[in-house]
Motif scaffolding. Sequence first.
Motif: not given
Length: 323
Positions: A18-20, A45-49, A63-64, A80-82
Amino acid sequence: EGLHSLMVAAGKLYFGTAMETNNFDDAAYQAIATNKNEFGMFTPENSQKWEVTEPTQNDFSFTQADSIAERVLSNGQLFRCHTLTWHSQLPPFVANGTWTPETLTAVLTAHITTVMQHYAGQCYAWDVVNEALNEDGSLRSSPFLTTLGEAYIPLSFTIAAQADPSTKLYYNDFNLETTPPKTAAALSLVRAVQSAGAPIHGVGFQAHLNVGQTPSRADLAAILTSFTALGVEVAYTELDIAHVAPALPADEAGNAQQAEDYAAVVGSCLDVEACVGVTVWQFTDRYSWVPSTFPGKGEACLWTEGYEKKVAYERVVGLLREA
Ligand code: G3I
């Protein structure tokens, strides 16, 4: 050589992390993350939530996560998308909305379709449905379950398959490694999606584990195999193995146990042909989510806060060299 190059040599697709975006300005972090011998796959880690990508209805923001995708894809690494349908980190308009089956289906369809089409062709896989199960195997409460019933799960996969037919569609959850009723329910969930005629290609084992409480390599491989027998691939998607107080700060014996536990997890993936890879949920204790969420747990990663490799790192590399 490193984690990823050795995984590939062992016949797997990747070792990832994971990376942010808050990790971009840390030169020591980036020196490791951009090293293609160490990491070949990245998960935001969070930016596609949902709360980030569609904070208010029909107002999408990429953007993120785009900045992560561009960085890793231009470096020849995979993405890998999450994640899409999840009860947590929902924007208020979804969490607090008043829904009918028709209106929530429309919102879910718009969200999954818009986000997946934006990233079409960029994601090795998508975690389409995340954490739908309670520990006892029942379905977790969410706006989706309340309004649509269990049909929201195959529905999410059907929408996803139409939005980006080129990516692998995953169900992703934690404690499938350790909690038999939840594992059994996840097997049923995969079968239910298949019976509904919706495509599902993979199951992600988050593997948020504890030192000294991690199942053996053989037990883990048997669990993975129970899923691959249904025709899906599997992966470890969020691996970390935390020391638990009072064993903090970790001593030499604790770190040796952590090394054995990491080796059990990575080894079990090697033992199962349809296990495609392992992703850690951050590689350094500096950015691990564990201590802030679970006070009394920590030091869960392969590198220390100060970017020293732990014995767990050396153990995993040693295991992969022999594979
Ligand atoms: O973005 C806000 C920021 O504006 C605010 O100032 C700050 C103050 O606390 O909070 C920020 O939000 C935080 C968010 O991460 C982004 O950094 C939340 O508080 C924090 O709770 C959130 O934690 C994330 C957690 O998911 C939320 O459920 C962790 O970083 C992330 O590692 C974790 O990841 C999940 C996987 O997606 C699914 N599986 C479990 C895993 C661990 O919980």
